[in-house]
Design a protein around this motif. Structure first.
Motif, PDB file in Angstrom:
ATOM      1  N   ASN A  95      31.981  52.510  44.364  1.00  0.00           N
ATOM      2  CA  ASN A  95      31.650  51.375  43.160  1.00  0.00           C
ATOM      3  C   ASN A  95      31.460  51.211  41.690  1.00  0.00           C
ATOM      4  O   ASN A  95      31.674  50.334  41.061  1.00  0.00           O
ATOM      5  N   THR A  96      33.326  51.773  41.636  1.00  0.00           N
ATOM      6  CA  THR A  96      34.136  51.220  40.220  1.00  0.00           C
ATOM      7  C   THR A  96      34.263  50.481  40.407  1.00  0.00           C
ATOM      8  O   THR A  96      35.184  49.177  41.582  1.00  0.00           O
ATOM      9  N   PRO A  97      34.739  49.653  39.106  1.00  0.00           N
ATOM     10  CA  PRO A  97      35.160  47.654  39.120  1.00  0.00           C
ATOM     11  C   PRO A  97      36.700  48.572  39.229  1.00  0.00           C
ATOM     12  O   PRO A  97      37.388  48.964  39.562  1.00  0.00           O
ATOM     13  N   THR A  98      36.830  46.637  40.078  1.00  0.00           N
ATOM     14  CA  THR A  98      38.591  46.569  40.494  1.00  0.00           C
ATOM     15  C   THR A  98      39.314  47.118  38.878  1.00  0.00           C
ATOM     16  O   THR A  98      40.437  47.537  39.286  1.00  0.00           O
ATOM     17  N   ARG A  99      39.118  46.372  38.432  1.00  0.00           N
ATOM     18  CA  ARG A  99      40.292  46.955  37.161  1.00  0.00           C
ATOM     19  C   ARG A  99      40.660  48.013  36.606  1.00  0.00           C
ATOM     20  O   ARG A  99      41.250  48.732  35.756  1.00  0.00           O
ATOM     21  N   LEU A 100      39.096  48.637  36.867  1.00  0.00           N
ATOM     22  CA  LEU A 100      39.544  50.023  36.388  1.00  0.00           C
ATOM     23  C   LEU A 100      40.349  50.812  37.807  1.00  0.00           C
ATOM     24  O   LEU A 100      41.022  51.947  37.541  1.00  0.00           O
ATOM     25  N   ILE A 101      40.126  50.434  38.964  1.00  0.00           N
ATOM     26  CA  ILE A 101      41.017  51.269  39.613  1.00  0.00           C
ATOM     27  C   ILE A 101      42.112  51.139  39.839  1.00  0.00           C
ATOM     28  O   ILE A 101      42.671  51.622  39.588  1.00  0.00           O
ATOM     29  N   ALA A 102      42.687  49.925  39.466  1.00  0.00           N
ATOM     30  CA  ALA A 102      44.175  49.411  38.906  1.00  0.00           C
ATOM     31  C   ALA A 102      44.540  50.339  38.254  1.00  0.00           C
ATOM     32  O   ALA A 102      45.796  50.840  37.995  1.00  0.00           O
ATOM     33  N   LEU A 103      43.631  50.423  37.140  1.00  0.00           N
ATOM     34  CA  LEU A 103      44.118  51.673  35.871  1.00  0.00           C
ATOM     35  C   LEU A 103      44.315  53.142  36.298  1.00  0.00           C
ATOM     36  O   LEU A 103      45.789  53.653  36.085  1.00  0.00           O
ATOM     37  N   LYS A 104      43.543  53.075  37.095  1.00  0.00           N
ATOM     38  CA  LYS A 104      43.119  54.479  37.695  1.00  0.00           C
ATOM     39  C   LYS A 104      44.567  54.796  38.682  1.00  0.00           C
ATOM     40  O   LYS A 104      45.241  56.412  38.531  1.00  0.00           O
ATOM     41  N   LEU A 105      45.473  53.560  39.744  1.00  0.00           N
ATOM     42  CA  LEU A 105      46.669  53.915  41.100  1.00  0.00           C
ATOM     43  C   LEU A 105      47.486  53.612  39.823  1.00  0.00           C
ATOM     44  O   LEU A 105      49.029  53.514  40.523  1.00  0.00           O
ATOM     45  N   GLY A 106      47.465  52.959  38.695  1.00  0.00           N
ATOM     46  CA  GLY A 106      49.052  52.318  38.285  1.00  0.00           C
ATOM     47  C   GLY A 106      49.117  50.919  39.132  1.00  0.00           C
ATOM     48  O   GLY A 106      50.132  50.865  39.227  1.00  0.00           O
ATOM     49  N   ARG A 107      48.348  50.156  39.115  1.00  0.00           N
ATOM     50  CA  ARG A 107      48.664  49.012  39.783  1.00  0.00           C
ATOM     51  C   ARG A 107      48.015  48.148  39.381  1.00  0.00           C
ATOM     52  O   ARG A 107      47.118  48.283  38.645  1.00  0.00           O
ATOM     53  N   THR A 108      48.751  46.454  39.406  1.00  0.00           N
ATOM     54  CA  THR A 108      47.584  44.832  39.348  1.00  0.00           C
ATOM     55  C   THR A 108      46.313  45.471  39.510  1.00  0.00           C
ATOM     56  O   THR A 108      46.185  45.660  40.381  1.00  0.00           O
ATOM     57  N   PRO A 109      45.419  44.658  38.931  1.00  0.00           N
ATOM     58  CA  PRO A 109      44.156  44.320  39.789  1.00  0.00           C
ATOM     59  C   PRO A 109      44.376  43.052  40.578  1.00  0.00           C
ATOM     60  O   PRO A 109      43.893  42.901  42.443  1.00  0.00           O
ATOM     61  N   ASN A 110      45.311  42.828  40.492  1.00  0.00           N
ATOM     62  CA  ASN A 110      45.935  41.317  41.707  1.00  0.00           C
ATOM     63  C   ASN A 110      46.278  42.325  43.410  1.00  0.00           C
ATOM     64  O   ASN A 110      46.005  42.238  44.555  1.00  0.00           O
ATOM     65  N   ALA A 111      47.510  43.852  42.956  1.00  0.00           N
ATOM     66  CA  ALA A 111      47.430  44.439  43.823  1.00  0.00           C
ATOM     67  C   ALA A 111      46.936  44.723  44.558  1.00  0.00           C
ATOM     68  O   ALA A 111      46.709  45.472  46.432  1.00  0.00           O
ATOM     69  N   ILE A 112      45.185  45.597  43.941  1.00  0.00           N
ATOM     70  CA  ILE A 112      44.431  46.274  44.500  1.00  0.00           C
ATOM     71  C   ILE A 112      43.548  45.219  45.244  1.00  0.00           C
ATOM     72  O   ILE A 112      42.813  45.699  47.075  1.00  0.00           O
ATOM     73  N   TYR A 113      43.152  43.898  45.138  1.00  0.00           N
ATOM     74  CA  TYR A 113      42.652  43.216  45.198  1.00  0.00           C
ATOM     75  C   TYR A 113      43.283  42.962  46.818  1.00  0.00           C
ATOM     76  O   TYR A 113      42.200  42.428  48.210  1.00  0.00           O
ATOM     77  N   SER A 114      44.612  42.556  47.387  1.00  0.00           N
ATOM     78  CA  SER A 114      45.466  42.574  48.095  1.00  0.00           C
ATOM     79  C   SER A 114      45.340  43.459  49.050  1.00  0.00           C
ATOM     80  O   SER A 114      45.447  43.228  50.299  1.00  0.00           O
TER      81      SER A 114
END
Length: 68
Positions: A27-46
């Motif tokens: 249940n990690t927020p998408t923006r935090l996932i993006a920061l941890k993976l070094g990607r944009t939130p749109n890349a995470i959603y995609s």
């Protein structure tokens, strides 16, 4: 300051996908996932959409019901 991420344009490897699955399940927020993976939130959603990974929070009531 640049708005691009450090892994911009880089292919997703198995480790990145595993981390994405674990963070989404936690249940990690998408923006935090993006920061941890070094990607944009749109890349995470995609990528989550392509892999069938749900990013919806699983600890919220679907209709925001309140008890009286």
């Amino acid at each position: 300051m640049s708005n691009s991420a450090k892994n911009n344009g880089k292919r997703w490897d198995d480790n990145d996908i595993k981390i994405l699955q674990e963070l989404a399940a936690g249940n990690t927020p998408t923006r935090l996932i993006a920061l941890k993976l070094g990607r944009t939130p749109n890349a995470i959603y995609s990528e989550a959409g392509e892999m069938g990974i749900s990013l919806r929070p699983n600890n919220q009531s679907p209709y925001n019901r309140q008890t009286k």
